[in-house]
Design an enzyme around this catalytic site. Structure first.
Site, mmCIF file in Angstrom:
data_model
loop_
_atom_site.group_PDB
_atom_site.id
_atom_site.type_symbol
_atom_site.label_atom_id
_atom_site.label_comp_id
_atom_site.label_asym_id
_atom_site.label_seq_id
_atom_site.Cartn_x
_atom_site.Cartn_y
_atom_site.Cartn_z
ATOM 1 N N ASP A 79 -0.953 -0.151 6.466
ATOM 2 C CA ASP A 79 -0.210 -1.256 5.854
ATOM 3 C C ASP A 79 -0.696 -1.524 4.423
ATOM 4 O OD1 ASP A 79 1.744 -3.211 5.868
ATOM 5 O OD2 ASP A 79 0.376 -4.762 6.603
ATOM 6 N N HIS A 83 4.712 3.650 -1.249
ATOM 7 C CA HIS A 83 4.834 4.478 -0.036
ATOM 8 C C HIS A 83 4.414 5.921 -0.333
ATOM 9 C CE1 HIS A 83 6.499 1.292 2.269
ATOM 10 N NE2 HIS A 83 7.640 1.223 1.609
ATOM 11 N N LEU A 94 -7.343 19.418 14.714
ATOM 12 C CA LEU A 94 -7.014 17.985 14.720
ATOM 13 C C LEU A 94 -5.555 17.763 15.139
ATOM 14 C CD1 LEU A 94 -7.745 14.994 13.829
ATOM 15 C CD2 LEU A 94 -6.698 15.594 11.629
ATOM 16 N N ARG A 123 -6.464 -1.459 10.972
ATOM 17 C CA ARG A 123 -5.299 -1.896 10.198
ATOM 18 C C ARG A 123 -5.732 -2.195 8.774
ATOM 19 N NH1 ARG A 123 -0.038 -5.376 11.570
ATOM 20 N NH2 ARG A 123 0.884 -5.336 9.493
HETATM 21 C C1 IPE Z 1 3.342 -2.247 10.395
HETATM 22 O O1 IPE Z 1 3.429 -2.763 9.112
HETATM 23 C C2 IPE Z 1 4.178 -1.026 10.533
HETATM 24 C C3 IPE Z 1 3.694 0.168 9.834
HETATM 25 C C4 IPE Z 1 2.578 0.266 9.160
HETATM 26 C C5 IPE Z 1 4.539 1.320 9.963
HETATM 27 P P1 IPE Z 1 4.523 -3.840 8.718
HETATM 28 O O2 IPE Z 1 4.244 -4.264 7.338
HETATM 29 O O3 IPE Z 1 5.882 -3.310 8.994
HETATM 30 O O4 IPE Z 1 4.232 -4.999 9.776
HETATM 31 P P2 IPE Z 1 4.449 -6.560 9.641
HETATM 32 O O5 IPE Z 1 5.868 -6.748 9.148
HETATM 33 O O6 IPE Z 1 3.452 -7.035 8.659
HETATM 34 O O7 IPE Z 1 4.214 -7.095 11.021
HETATM 35 C C1 IPE Z 2 3.218 -0.092 5.299
HETATM 36 O O1 IPE Z 2 3.281 -0.679 4.046
HETATM 37 C C2 IPE Z 2 4.129 1.097 5.391
HETATM 38 C C3 IPE Z 2 5.318 0.866 6.215
HETATM 39 C C4 IPE Z 2 5.583 -0.206 6.914
HETATM 40 C C5 IPE Z 2 6.273 1.940 6.240
HETATM 41 P P1 IPE Z 2 4.272 -1.869 3.782
HETATM 42 O O2 IPE Z 2 5.567 -1.324 3.292
HETATM 43 O O3 IPE Z 2 4.397 -2.774 4.943
HETATM 44 O O4 IPE Z 2 3.554 -2.594 2.584
HETATM 45 P P2 IPE Z 2 3.320 -4.142 2.418
HETATM 46 O O5 IPE Z 2 2.694 -4.639 3.672
HETATM 47 O O6 IPE Z 2 4.674 -4.739 2.181
HETATM 48 O O7 IPE Z 2 2.423 -4.248 1.244
HETATM 49 MG MG MG Z 3 3.402 -4.426 5.590
#
Ligand code: IPE
Ligand code: IPE
Ligand code: MG
Length: 232
Positions: A14, A31, A125, A182
């Site tokens: 995240d 991303h 892996l 996380r």
């Molecule tokens: C969790 O992150 C999902 C992934 C890393 C793929 P999100 O950013 O989508 O989760 P929330 O919205 O903070 O719960």
């Molecule tokens: C996690 O990063 C990746 C995915 C959910 C695909 P985010 O896109 O949730 O990034 P933030 O949390 O908005 O910074």
């Molecule tokens: Mg996020």
């Protein structure tokens, strides 16, 4: 929990969007930077002899993001596997996917199934990508399959137990992760491996995923170990 190095590490990757924003870049650039970090973490896992790495790449809730962002996230596996598959073959990496790939765009599904197919005999892996994954959906689809097997007389009600149930989950043959990391500062599970993390250590770090590296991975593993050593 784990004596030296855990066998299976799971990561909620995240903070990509915020990483981009903090640098005056777009969320998509965040991303993309996340994808580069994925490769670094994969290499780190090989170096420190972790056997299985599960990465949360797209959740079943992520469909509610703006269409352009969803499109980019669906395109990323195509780009990722095109670039990285030869290197994965060289490093004996086996790709698995957990999630519902029946409802994703054809090009994304093809890239993913090709990666799984090409690497299926590799013995190094295991990189398990959670894509269009939701923990509740995982449990429900397992229940549905099990109910079908009972209905068709392939399964006796009395034979249902935890071990058997796990065979129906998207993560079937994999042992549970010993640690769930996380990045990005939120302290949530966000519908990740709900059944599978029942006994896992939970480790949260504020670092955005694109900045996550080997030292931080070792720190996460080490700090969980240290906590256990104190508790024992
Ligand atoms: C969790 O992150 C999902 C992934 C890393 C793929 P999100 O950013 O989508 O989760 P929330 O919205 O903070 O719960
Ligand atoms: C996690 O990063 C990746 C995915 C959910 C695909 P985010 O896109 O949730 O990034 P933030 O949390 O908005 O910074
Ligand atoms: Mg996020």
């Amino acid at each position: 929990m784990f004596s030296s190095v855990p066998e299976h590490v799971a990561i909620i990757m995240d903070g990509n969007g915020r990483w981009g924003k903090a640098r005056g870049l777009t969320r998509s650039e965040g991303h993309y930077a996340g994808v580069q970090a994925m490769e670094r973490v994969i290499d780190a896992c090989i170096d420190i002899d972790i056997k299985i790495l599960t990465l949360y790449a797209f959740s079943s809730e992520n469909w509610s993001r703006p269409k352009a962002e969803v499109n980019y996230l669906m395109y990323l596996p195509v780009k990722f596997f095109n670039q990285k598959l030869p290197g994965f073959m060289k490093r004996n990496i086996k790709i698995l996917v957990s999630g519902d790939i029946t409802t994703i765009p054809d090009s994304t599904r093809k890239a993913i199934t090709k990666a799984m197919d090409k690497t299926k005999n590799n013995t190094g892996l295991i990189v398990n990508i959670a894509f269009n994954y939701g923990g509740r959906n995982d449990i429900l689809q397992a229940v549905r399959q099990m109910a079908e097997d009972v209905q068709n007389n392939h399964l006796e009600l009395d034979n249902i137990n935890e071990g058997l149930f796990e065979n129906y989950l998207y993560t079937k043959a994999l042992p549970d992760p010993e640690i769930l990391i996380r990045t990005g500062g939120e302290k949530r599970i966000s519908n990740f491996l709900l059944w599978q993390v029942s006994n896992a250590e939970l480790y949260f770090t504020d670092v955005y995923f694109p900045d996550f590296n080997k030292e931080m991975l070792m720190e996460a593993i080490g700090s969980s170990e240290a906590r256990h050593a104190i508790a024992e």
